[in-house]
Each structure stands twice: as structure tokens, then as C-alpha cells.
Design a protein around this motif. Sequence first.
Motif, short mmCIF file in Angstrom:
data_model
loop_
_atom_site.label_atom_id
_atom_site.label_comp_id
_atom_site.label_asym_id
_atom_site.label_seq_id
_atom_site.Cartn_x
_atom_site.Cartn_y
_atom_site.Cartn_z
N LEU A 509 31.43 49.62 43.72
CA LEU A 509 31.89 49.32 45.08
C LEU A 509 31.86 47.81 45.35
CD1 LEU A 509 29.99 52.22 46.87
CD2 LEU A 509 32.46 52.03 46.59
N LEU A 510 30.81 47.15 44.90
CA LEU A 510 30.75 45.70 45.07
C LEU A 510 31.89 45.01 44.35
CD1 LEU A 510 26.90 45.12 44.64
CD2 LEU A 510 28.21 44.71 46.72
N ALA A 511 32.21 45.46 43.14
CA ALA A 511 33.30 44.85 42.37
C ALA A 511 34.64 45.09 43.06
CB ALA A 511 33.30 45.43 40.96
N LEU A 512 34.85 46.28 43.62
CA LEU A 512 36.09 46.52 44.34
C LEU A 512 36.20 45.60 45.56
CD1 LEU A 512 36.42 50.41 44.26
CD2 LEU A 512 37.96 48.76 43.22
N GLY A 513 35.09 45.39 46.25
CA GLY A 513 35.13 44.49 47.38
C GLY A 513 35.41 43.05 47.01
N ALA A 514 34.94 42.65 45.84
CA ALA A 514 35.12 41.27 45.40
C ALA A 514 36.51 41.01 44.83
CB ALA A 514 34.06 40.90 44.37
N THR A 515 37.21 42.07 44.42
CA THR A 515 38.51 41.89 43.75
C THR A 515 39.66 42.45 44.58
OG1 THR A 515 38.13 43.98 42.54
CG2 THR A 515 37.48 41.93 41.46
N VAL A 516 39.50 42.59 45.88
CA VAL A 516 40.55 43.18 46.72
C VAL A 516 41.83 42.38 46.64
CG1 VAL A 516 39.73 41.93 48.75
CG2 VAL A 516 41.05 44.03 49.05
N GLU A 517 41.75 41.09 46.41
CA GLU A 517 42.93 40.23 46.38
C GLU A 517 43.82 40.48 45.17
OE1 GLU A 517 42.01 36.09 45.36
OE2 GLU A 517 39.93 36.75 45.13
N PHE A 518 43.30 41.15 44.15
CA PHE A 518 44.07 41.34 42.93
C PHE A 518 44.88 42.63 42.91
CE2 PHE A 518 40.30 38.84 41.40
CZ PHE A 518 40.98 37.64 41.25
N PHE A 519 44.81 43.45 43.97
CA PHE A 519 45.51 44.72 44.00
C PHE A 519 46.67 44.65 44.99
CE2 PHE A 519 40.96 46.16 43.25
CZ PHE A 519 41.11 46.15 41.87
N THR A 520 47.72 45.42 44.69
CA THR A 520 48.85 45.50 45.61
C THR A 520 48.50 46.41 46.78
OG1 THR A 520 49.80 47.40 44.43
CG2 THR A 520 50.42 45.19 43.66
N ASP A 521 49.34 46.34 47.81
CA ASP A 521 49.09 47.17 48.99
C ASP A 521 49.18 48.65 48.65
OD1 ASP A 521 48.80 44.87 50.52
OD2 ASP A 521 50.93 44.76 50.96
N ASP A 522 50.14 49.00 47.80
CA ASP A 522 50.28 50.41 47.41
C ASP A 522 49.06 50.89 46.63
OD1 ASP A 522 52.71 50.53 48.63
OD2 ASP A 522 53.86 50.12 46.81
N ASP A 523 48.53 50.04 45.73
CA ASP A 523 47.34 50.43 44.98
C ASP A 523 46.14 50.61 45.91
OD1 ASP A 523 48.65 50.43 42.59
OD2 ASP A 523 48.09 48.38 42.04
#
Length: 796
Positions: A509-523
Motif C-alpha cells: 500500500l505504501l508503494a502504491l501511494g508513492a508511485t501514483v504518478e506512474f499510472f494512467t487514469d484508467d489503471d
Amino acid sequence: MEFLKSAVASAIAKGSSLPFSLGDRVDIGDSIWTLHNGTKRDDSSACSVFTFDIAANKSRLPLAKNAVRKSRTLRHPGVIKVLDTIETETNLYIVTERVAPLAWQTKRRSLSEETAKWGLYTISSTLKFVNEDASSVHGAVRASSIYTSESGEWKLGGFDILSSMKEDDAIIYVSLLVPKTLELDENTDIRQTYGSLVPDGGRYTPPEVAKGGWDVIKRHPLAAVDAYGLGVLIYEVFNGNFSGGDQVGKTTNIPPSMHQSYKRLCTANPKLRLSPGHFLEQGKKHGGFFQTPLIRMSEDVESLGLKSDAEREQFINELDELADDFPEDFFKMKVLPELLKSVEFGGGGPKVLGATLKIGSKLSADEFNAKLTPVIVRLFSNPDRALRVCLLDNLPSMIDNLPQKVVNDKIFPPMTSGFTDVAPVVREQTVKAVLTVINKLSDRVINGELLKFLARTANDEQPGIRTNTTICLGKIAKNIGQSTRSKVLIAAFTRAIRDPFVHARNAGLLALGATVEFFTDDDCASKVLPAICPALLDKEKLVRDQANKTLDLYLQRVRKTASTMADTVLPPPSTAPQPQKSDVQIGTSNDKSWAGWAISSFTNKIAAADGDIAPTATATKPSEPEIPRPTSLPRPEKSSPSAQLGLPRQQPLRPVAQPLGRSLSDRPATAVPEPVEDDGEDVFDAWGAMDDDEGEVDPFTAAVATPKSESPAPSASRSPAVPYDDGGEPDFAGWLAAKSQAKTKNPLPKGLHKASSTNTVPTRAAPKPRAVAPAKKIDIKPKDEVQDDDWGDAWD
């Protein structure tokens, strides 16, 4: 004038065939020699060159020649190492290791007490060798005769009047040669010897020599002169300057532990003086002033490879205790090479390696690459796990000094063996070391080998290694290629959220929060948010709290994007008149309840089924098709006399629409029309299509999976669907029977098939063309017990 002479000598040396080139001049105070920094021509190594100008100092030429001769023959670790001596018609040269005058440090008083004791210990040992082993007298012991090497060690020089007492013509007490033709005046001292030609000798001459000349040394202990000089040196080291004999014996700034021995060195009676050898012995006694960690280390470092494990461990412990103000040059030049030998060939182990790397961190980049880099590259291939773990632990302190090409081509390949090592500690330290070396790896290595190895550790049996892998991927996300970044990260982090280890889930969960900028809106909307939601009800509060924080981040991202989207992409509604809808509806388009649209669609289909009547074939009158009807209604007369006489015909009987209040079981069964091919995809197939991950290979797992040859799957033939028995509801059963006939080639998706049971109505065969389908017999007898239809079993 002196500067001009030095410049001329330097120019001559550079243009001559001498094996060295002269550099800058070094100030050494009063001396018959001029010191230059030099460079050897054969290997470009650094050196020092002592030059003597014969024409300018012809009266002291015997002293210079004596220094050249003694420098060739005297060998000791505490003596300046002589590389070469050269004599020309104009100059004398003594080429030595690179040295610097000790007077620079004494005048600035930049020496710490430990360093001063260590240097005095070295000079005392050297004087003991000169006096006892070589049976010689130095005669000019002072700060200006001591030099420091590149390793910081003190070296004895100034051999102008060094004399062996076994020689009858020792230069120290030989009288000056006066030509016989020279008439001496009454003020000429015929007792003058070459020993008195040493520059600034008046301040440093012992009292007995000042009174009776250098000849008196024959009548006193051999070491008396050098003992007095050692006392003067001690005063200069701790006080910075020596002005004359009145300061000899004063204990200002001298360590208290040395007071008694120091005073005995400076006594006026030469027979009572403490020799350098005895001074050394007193300092080495238990608790003596020479019992310091630095001195012990300097003695033990030479034999480090021969020590036992216990002795080596004691040596390293003392090395760790050394303060930062100890001479760094000594550690770099003397201790470091011995430590490297012990690590690589002497079995020094990780503790010696740790001390080695600690010293290496103080080296410049060039020094590090010359001395440490080749050894580090070899040690990464060493099978000793303890050494490799120590190297990985110390990578942060040395990574800046390692060139990128060396890390990428020579260090990382052997380092990858740690990802698959059987020892968990090696695997874990290797994963942590990725963060250190990531900036020095090429894109090909990162997106190829590295991701494959991280995919293995992400499925490691050790939960800590899985957790650290997730953290590592989150921190190196910016280094992963854009083409595979989102797939790899989503696959890794969503798997981590489902990990049984609580800290692994939290890390995901922490990693997802830190990498939110690398995903598209659809993802974010279709892949990340559905994966986060189950964690909202995790059994651990730590995970629930972090899931809420991460969910908020992605919801803000999705809502922000949704606020910029258009209201609809459908075309505007046309103005053409719409066909009148049937009145037989339960729900309407204006129904705002959650199931209104579903009920409306359902009743529309029932109404459509009631209104469509298929024509039947008649042999005699094809223009009058027989109206299909339920078998429960009376059959109408085929023809009446009035019809034959041209009277108006009666309208054919049609099923009457049932009022809403009527029970569905009282309604007549509808006829089954001829099966029609449905061009649209079945609605249940759409549900299956929404699961776009079904059957898809996980990109993160596929990075390490062994490729297998896959044959194309044959198209699955659809089996006819089995109609659903509603347990006595005639209209619903008839509608399902008709639906099953119409959808014969579009069965339900996998998981929605219902196993056949005794209550299931068998599938009817398709009716022949233009034939009336037999009506279903209605059983209005109530059931004795309610049957479980198992409708939702396939979703469980």
C-alpha cells in the motif's frame, strides 16, 4: 639570489639526461641541501630530490659527499629511503622517496599527542639502531633533520656528519684542512672540525662539545650526543620552536608521563644521560608513554597476515578505537595495503574488510580506484558469504568512488548470485544493495536481469525479503522503463497487498501511494482501486489505516480526471417520432429506483413474446394462415356460410392481454417461434469480457517464468442451454424455453451453467419450418415443497 640558483638548477635538470625531473622547491630552513619535489622519468612516480650546488658551497662539499655515501649504505625503516644518488661536476643529487620536512608541522603545532609519541617512538628506534648496531653518531638530531613520508611516518635524515666511531678519520671530529701556505692569524681556531660546519649548530650543540670541541665525544658514551639531540627534538615537537640551551630540560607542554625520562636525556653530564635505547625501553614498559594503540598498531600491521584469529581480532578492535585525528596518511599508505593482503590472502574475514573499507572511504577517487577497486571486484566473486555480506553492507560508503562501467560490467554480474543464494541473509542484503547501485546500472540491465531477479525475491519464502523487494521496487520505480513500468509495478504491488505477512501488505500500500504518478487514469480506476478495496477491511488496523490513505490518493486522482471529462459521448437524440410502447410494463424509463431499468427490460421482453405470432402453412389456402393458439382455447370454425356468401369475416381470435392483477400462472403459454440467429453477443459473455485479466500472464511473474510452447486452443463448441424450471410458473417457464431455443448457439459463460436435475425441463427439438409448435401443458397444481434452484452457486 637563492631563488635564481634554484630556477637555473631546475631548468638544467629538466633538460638533462637525469633520471628525474625537478619540480617545486621545498623550504627546509638552514641546510646545505636544497629540496625539490621530483618525478621519476621511468614510471612517473613521485620522489624528492636533495641537490647540492658545489660552486656555492665548496667549503661544505665534504659534508655533502659524506651524506651521499652514508645514504647509500644505511638501511633502516626509520631512515629516508634513497632511490638513487648522482654526482656531476656541478651538483650532487640524492633521490629519495617523497618526503616533507617535519618542521612544517612543529612550527604550526599541528601534531596531536598520539601522533607525536608515535613519531618519537620511530626516531628513538632509529637512533638506537644508529648508535648500537651501526656504532655511529648522527650528531645533528633536531626537527630540521626529520622528514615525514607519504605514509606519515617519521624518517631520519641529515647525514652530513654521520660518523662511525670505528673509523679513524670520521668526519664529525676531523679538523678542517688548512693549506700550509695560508698564514693563520691569532684569531683562527685551529681546533675547528667539520662537525662545526653544520648550519645553526650553535643552538643544538651539547654543552660538552661546545666547551671542548667534537673530539670530546671519544671520551664519553657514544650515544650521549644523540641523546641530547633527542631531548631537544622532544621539546620542539611539543612546543613548536627551540631558541637555545636555556630551554633544554623544561617540561612545558610535554606529557607528564615523559617528564622523568625526558629530563635524563637533557642532563648536562653526558655520562648520566639516558641513551635513546634506554629511553625507548622505558617508554615500552607496561603503562609507559609509548604504550599507545597507534604504536601497537604500527608494530603489528607488518605481521598481520601471520597473526591468529584472536590476535587479528584484537588488532581490528584497536584499529576501530583510533580517533579521527590520527594520521590518515599512515592508514592509507601502510595499514591499508596490509589489510588488503590479509583480506584477500590471509583469511582476514569480514571484520578486517570492514576496517579496510572504513579507511578506504577517506581516499580520493583516484586513490580509491588505484588501490581498492581491483580488490573489491575480486572479492565480489569470493564464495565466502560473510565477505560478500560485508561488501554489500559497505557499498553505500564506496559507491561514489566506483566508476559506472566497473559497477555495471564487473560488480553487478557476480553480485546477482546473491539473489538466488541459499542463505536468506545474503538474499536480503542483495535486495537492499539494489538501491545503492541502481544509478550506476544501464537501462538494459535494469529492465532485463534486475527485474527478473526481483520477481524471484518478490515470491521468496522469507516474508522479510518479500517486503524489502516491494519497498525496493517502489524506490526504483523511476528507473524502470516506461514501456513496462506500470505493468510490473501494478502486478508486484497488488500481489503484495494480498500477502499473508502484515508488513508486506502495508509495504504494498505504501508503494502504491508513492508511485501514483506512474499510472494512467484508467489503471488507477480499473486495476489499482479494486485491488486496494479489500484491504479496507483487513484484520490489521495498520493495513486498514494505510489502505484508507492510499485509497484517498487514488480517489482524488480519479475524481480530478473525471471532473474534466465530457458529460456524454452519445449523439444527441433525434426528433423522429418514437414508436408507441406497449402498456404492459412494470417499470418505466422514468423509474428512478435501483432496479427500475431491469424490471422494465424484463417486461418488455414478455410483451414482445406475447405479440409475435408465427404464421402456419395450409395446403388448400396459403393466403389464410392458421393462427397459432394455445391448446386450452376452443378451436374456431374454419368457415361459415356468411363468409362464403361474401359477408364480412369474423376477426381471428388473438390472445387477450392479461391484466396486471391476474396471476402469471393463469396466463396461456405462448407459442415457440422458429429459432433466429442472434447477431449480438450474449449478455453473459460481456460479463466475462470485463474480466480482462482472466487468462492473461502476469507481466511481473512472466519475467522469470520459463517460456513454454503453447498450442492454439481449439474453439469450444457451445452446448445447448438447459431451460430453467420455475417450479410451476407457466409464463416464466415458457419464456425461458423460448429463450433457450433462440440462444442455442450462445450458451451462458463458464460458471453460470446449472447442473441438470430432475426438475429441469429437457430441451425441445427445433420445430420444422412453418409448423405450429406444440403448446406447453400447464401444471397448475401447487408444489408440495419449494425446490432450491441453486441459481447463485456459480458465483461463489
